[in-house]
Design a protein around this motif. Structure first.
Motif, mmCIF file in Angstrom:
data_model
loop_
_atom_site.group_PDB
_atom_site.id
_atom_site.type_symbol
_atom_site.label_atom_id
_atom_site.label_comp_id
_atom_site.label_asym_id
_atom_site.label_seq_id
_atom_site.Cartn_x
_atom_site.Cartn_y
_atom_site.Cartn_z
ATOM 1 N N LYS A 1 -16.409 15.187 -17.917
ATOM 2 C CA LYS A 1 -17.675 15.900 -18.207
ATOM 3 C C LYS A 1 -18.384 15.335 -19.420
ATOM 4 O O LYS A 1 -19.614 15.284 -19.453
ATOM 5 C CB LYS A 1 -17.412 17.395 -18.375
ATOM 6 C CG LYS A 1 -16.343 17.732 -19.395
ATOM 7 C CD LYS A 1 -15.258 18.589 -18.806
ATOM 8 C CE LYS A 1 -14.021 18.521 -19.684
ATOM 9 N NZ LYS A 1 -13.015 19.488 -19.367
ATOM 10 N N ASN B 1 -15.852 27.666 -19.247
ATOM 11 C CA ASN B 1 -14.753 27.106 -20.036
ATOM 12 C C ASN B 1 -13.534 28.022 -19.893
ATOM 13 O O ASN B 1 -13.561 29.176 -20.323
ATOM 14 C CB ASN B 1 -15.160 26.959 -21.504
ATOM 15 C CG ASN B 1 -14.043 26.333 -22.324
ATOM 16 O OD1 ASN B 1 -13.213 27.026 -22.889
ATOM 17 N ND2 ASN B 1 -13.985 25.010 -22.372
ATOM 18 N N GLY B 2 -12.482 27.484 -19.264
ATOM 19 C CA GLY B 2 -11.307 28.289 -18.957
ATOM 20 C C GLY B 2 -10.506 28.688 -20.183
ATOM 21 O O GLY B 2 -10.011 29.810 -20.280
ATOM 22 N N SER B 3 -10.363 27.768 -21.135
ATOM 23 C CA SER B 3 -9.491 28.071 -22.279
ATOM 24 C C SER B 3 -10.086 29.132 -23.195
ATOM 25 O O SER B 3 -9.377 30.034 -23.646
ATOM 26 C CB SER B 3 -9.153 26.800 -23.067
ATOM 27 O OG SER B 3 -10.298 26.048 -23.288
ATOM 28 N N PHE C 1 -4.929 24.089 -20.381
ATOM 29 C CA PHE C 1 -6.347 24.437 -20.287
ATOM 30 C C PHE C 1 -7.167 23.755 -21.383
ATOM 31 O O PHE C 1 -8.303 23.344 -21.148
ATOM 32 C CB PHE C 1 -6.556 25.957 -20.438
ATOM 33 C CG PHE C 1 -5.974 26.788 -19.311
ATOM 34 C CD1 PHE C 1 -5.447 26.199 -18.174
ATOM 35 C CD2 PHE C 1 -5.975 28.175 -19.390
ATOM 36 C CE1 PHE C 1 -4.924 26.980 -17.140
ATOM 37 C CE2 PHE C 1 -5.459 28.957 -18.368
ATOM 38 C CZ PHE C 1 -4.936 28.359 -17.247
ATOM 39 N N GLU D 1 -8.613 21.159 -24.172
ATOM 40 C CA GLU D 1 -8.804 19.716 -24.300
ATOM 41 C C GLU D 1 -7.815 19.166 -25.334
ATOM 42 O O GLU D 1 -7.293 19.912 -26.168
ATOM 43 C CB GLU D 1 -10.229 19.424 -24.773
ATOM 44 C CG GLU D 1 -11.304 19.867 -23.819
ATOM 45 C CD GLU D 1 -11.226 19.194 -22.465
ATOM 46 O OE1 GLU D 1 -11.170 17.959 -22.408
ATOM 47 O OE2 GLU D 1 -11.202 19.913 -21.453
ATOM 48 N N ASP E 1 -13.371 22.797 -26.973
ATOM 49 C CA ASP E 1 -13.418 24.076 -26.268
ATOM 50 C C ASP E 1 -13.948 25.181 -27.171
ATOM 51 O O ASP E 1 -14.939 25.833 -26.846
ATOM 52 C CB ASP E 1 -12.011 24.458 -25.777
ATOM 53 C CG ASP E 1 -11.482 23.515 -24.719
ATOM 54 O OD1 ASP E 1 -12.106 23.422 -23.656
ATOM 55 O OD2 ASP E 1 -10.452 22.862 -24.955
ATOM 56 N N LYS F 1 -20.917 21.025 -19.665
ATOM 57 C CA LYS F 1 -21.001 21.549 -18.291
ATOM 58 C C LYS F 1 -22.383 22.141 -18.027
ATOM 59 O O LYS F 1 -22.925 22.000 -16.929
ATOM 60 C CB LYS F 1 -19.895 22.577 -18.073
ATOM 61 C CG LYS F 1 -18.512 21.911 -18.059
ATOM 62 C CD LYS F 1 -17.391 22.915 -18.197
ATOM 63 C CE LYS F 1 -16.030 22.247 -18.111
ATOM 64 N NZ LYS F 1 -14.938 23.133 -18.543
HETATM 65 N N1 HSE Z 1 -10.796 22.506 -21.450
HETATM 66 C C1 HSE Z 1 -11.474 22.808 -20.238
HETATM 67 C C2 HSE Z 1 -11.602 24.307 -20.110
HETATM 68 C C3 HSE Z 1 -10.732 22.222 -19.080
HETATM 69 O O1 HSE Z 1 -10.936 25.011 -20.862
HETATM 70 O O2 HSE Z 1 -12.353 24.781 -19.272
HETATM 71 C C4 HSE Z 1 -11.486 22.282 -17.773
HETATM 72 O O3 HSE Z 1 -12.699 21.598 -17.834
#
Ligand code: HSE
Length: 331
Positions: free
Chosen positions: A106, A160-162, A189, A191, A197, A206
């Motif tokens: 990304k 952002n998942g984390s 999750f 980076e 993040d 994103k």
């Molecule tokens: N670090 C990113 C997140 C991983 O937490 O979303 C997925 O792109």
């Protein structure tokens, strides 16, 4: 399974996503060959250190440190190294050589997507990056293809998942930000540089990618308004909770129209108060959700795993199969 043409796949990078991609290619080889009409042959995996521990046990002879040579000998290159260089140079070389490229990078697409897409167009190659946004959730292809005839006005959500994991654990279980971050890291999750993040850079990248596809325009990532979650305290989360809200890190991209009719785009990332009865409030742990608002389609919601090795690998494999099918159609 004899008789299928071989397509040579060069994999660049073998972190949590790369290892899962390699596993899926090797384990599902026959099924994929039947589905594609060609066999995906993992030609090699380029890494910095051949002896580093991996998430998945993979044949040692696949590993190489010579990424350039691997690129030159591949029909399709999968770039999962992350970062700008050497990924940018290797992808450019692959495209110029006529290979299709699949990437989850990304940061690279947000910063250099137009230049790389142009390199692909010049030789009729395909550059795809579904995994770069919201991991397993199919969102870029629906924006680009399924909604191509509509007029998208807004894309917003948790991408952002984390940080969602961290905020969710703090909200629901009273975890400290440190404890929640440690687990988010163990789950793969975060980076490699977690600042990306927690300071909102990853979500801003994103948002840029989503906005550029939804609104058919270049959106410079550095121009995206960005606030992360590092300033959010347990007290704020509690105060939001008592008032019926939950704090979520949102990415929002929308079309704007000035009074003189000129079109513009607003893209921003910030922690926002979401009412507890809103669907976004129910997006827990490492999950993502993206709302799309379009003139004719109305409101659409895409939900699923936004981070994780196997989950992201699923999107990479989808792009890989799509690229491989082009080779078969093209003869
Ligand atoms: N670090 C990113 C997140 C991983 O937490 O979303 C997925 O792109």
């Amino acid at each position: 399974m004899n008789g299928y043409r071989d397509l040579r796949i060069g994999l660049l990078g073998c972190g949590s996503v790369g290892a899962q991609v390699a596993r899926l290619i090797l384990e599902h080889g026959d099924e994929l060959a039947a589905r594609i009409g060609a066999r995906l042959t993992l030609a090699g995996i380029a890494v910095r250190n051949v002896d580093a521990p991996r998430d998945v046990e993979l044949p040692r002879e696949l590993f190489t440190t010579d990424a350039e040579r691997l690129v030159q000998g591949s029909d399709i290159v999968i770039e999962l190294m992350g970062g700008i260089e050497p990924a940018r140079t290797l992808i450019t070389q692959a495209l110029q050589g006529g290979a299709d490229v699949v990437t989850a990078n990304k940061a690279l697409i947000a910063a250099h997507g137009p230049e790389l897409s142009e390199a692909a167009e010049q030789v009729g190659a395909q550059l795809s990056y579904e995994a770069a946004v919201a991991a397993a959730i199919p969102i870029l292809r629906p924006l680009r293809e399924s909604l191509a005839g509509d007029h998208i006005t807004r894309v917003l959500g948790i991408v952002n998942g984390s940080t969602n994991y961290i905020l969710d654990r703090m909200d629901r279980f009273g975890d400290s930000a440190e404890d929640a971050s440690r687990v988010a890291s163990e789950l793969g999750f975060l980076e490699a540089d977690p600042t990306l993040d927690v300071e909102g850079y990853d979500a801003a990248q994103k948002a840029t990618i989503l906005a550029s596809i939804a609104f058919h325009t270049e959106v410079p990532v550095d121009a995206v308004h960005r606030e992360g979650i590092t300033q959010i305290t347990a007290e704020q989360i509690e105060a939001a909770k008592s008032a019926g809200y939950v704090i979520k890190l949102l990415a929002i991209a929308e079309r704007l129209q000035a009074a003189d009719g000129t079109d513009g785009v607003s893209a921003r990332v910030y922690p926002a108060l979401i009412r507890r009865d809103h669907p976004l409030a129910a997006v827990h742990e490492g999950k993502n959700a993206v709302f799309v608002e379009a003139e004719a389609a109305g409101e659409l919601m895409f939900y699923g795993a936004g981070a994780g090795g196997a989950e992201t690998a699923s999107a990479v494999l989808g792009d890989l199969v799509s690229a491989a099918r082009r080779h078969v159609v093209g003869g």
